[in-house]
Design an enzyme around this catalytic site. Structure first.
Site, PDB file in Angstrom:
ATOM      1  N   HIS A 127     -11.249 -16.952  57.321  1.00 27.27           N
ATOM      2  CA  HIS A 127     -12.433 -17.333  58.100  1.00 27.27           C
ATOM      3  C   HIS A 127     -13.103 -16.089  58.639  1.00 27.27           C
ATOM      4  O   HIS A 127     -12.450 -15.108  58.981  1.00 27.27           O
ATOM      5  CB  HIS A 127     -12.073 -18.283  59.245  1.00 27.27           C
ATOM      6  CG  HIS A 127     -10.964 -17.806  60.138  1.00 27.27           C
ATOM      7  ND1 HIS A 127      -9.634 -17.936  59.794  1.00 27.27           N
ATOM      8  CD2 HIS A 127     -10.977 -17.204  61.349  1.00 27.27           C
ATOM      9  CE1 HIS A 127      -8.888 -17.425  60.758  1.00 27.27           C
ATOM     10  NE2 HIS A 127      -9.686 -16.974  61.716  1.00 27.27           N
TER      11      HIS A 127
ATOM     12  N   HIS B 211      -8.669 -23.424  49.988  1.00 22.61           N
ATOM     13  CA  HIS B 211      -7.662 -22.775  50.843  1.00 22.61           C
ATOM     14  C   HIS B 211      -7.327 -21.401  50.283  1.00 22.61           C
ATOM     15  O   HIS B 211      -6.679 -21.281  49.236  1.00 22.61           O
ATOM     16  CB  HIS B 211      -6.391 -23.616  50.951  1.00 22.61           C
ATOM     17  CG  HIS B 211      -5.369 -22.972  51.846  1.00 22.61           C
ATOM     18  ND1 HIS B 211      -5.423 -23.070  53.214  1.00 22.61           N
ATOM     19  CD2 HIS B 211      -4.301 -22.187  51.567  1.00 22.61           C
ATOM     20  CE1 HIS B 211      -4.432 -22.374  53.744  1.00 22.61           C
ATOM     21  NE2 HIS B 211      -3.727 -21.826  52.755  1.00 22.61           N
TER      22      HIS B 211
ATOM     23  N   CYS C 282      -2.719 -27.272  56.584  1.00 27.11           N
ATOM     24  CA  CYS C 282      -3.618 -26.257  57.142  1.00 27.11           C
ATOM     25  C   CYS C 282      -4.691 -26.917  58.008  1.00 27.11           C
ATOM     26  O   CYS C 282      -5.381 -27.841  57.577  1.00 27.11           O
ATOM     27  CB  CYS C 282      -4.251 -25.473  55.988  1.00 27.11           C
ATOM     28  SG  CYS C 282      -5.624 -24.430  56.494  1.00 27.11           S
TER      29      CYS C 282
END
Ligand code: 5GP
Ligand code: ZN
Length: 115
Positions: A102, A49, A7
């Site tokens: 995000h 994550h 990622c």
């Protein structure tokens, strides 16, 4: 803390990809978007994550609250005092490009490139 080695934002958290940081604590990172839409464009991410907004549960509510609470503080620190926009894109129809949760926080004088 769960991380995904493939990622891009986990790599930013780990310092493997450079970023212009705006904020950091044990749980959150704020950094400037590489392709800003607005004079100030920061992404606030959890260091853990979490792929998308679909993947949050009750255990993440405090974290989500902290992300929202951080936005006005960062904007003020960047001199943005006339308003800003927050945005979370989720999944393909939400046009999420990076699969690590995000929040976009955008502000500064208009016109903006997008948004
Ligand atoms: P999304 O479309 O997933 O909501 O937004 C992803 C955002 O991440 C985009 O605005 C894009 O410019 C930004 N971005 C993608 N890769 C990088 C990177 O390596 N560094 C930084 N600072 N921003 C990135
Ligand atoms: Zn990640």
């Amino acid at each position: 803390m769960p991380q995904d080695p493939n990622c891009i934002f986990c790599k930013i958290v780990a310092g493997q990809i450079p970023s212009k940081k705006a904020y950091e604590d044990a749980e959150l990172l704020g950094f400037h978007d590489i392709h800003p839409w607005a004079p100030a464009h920061v992404l606030i991410i959890p260091k853990e994550h979490i792929a998308t907004h679909y993947d949050v549960g009750p255990e993440h509510e405090a974290l989500l609250g902290r992300m929202l609470g951080l936005a006005p503080r960062l904007m003020r620190e960047l001199g943005v005092v006339n308003g800003f926009r927050t945005l979370i894109n989720t999944g393909p129809d939400g046009r999420q490009e990076v699969p690590h949760l995000h929040m976009h926080v955008m502000g500064g004088p208009r016109p903006w490139a997008r948004g």
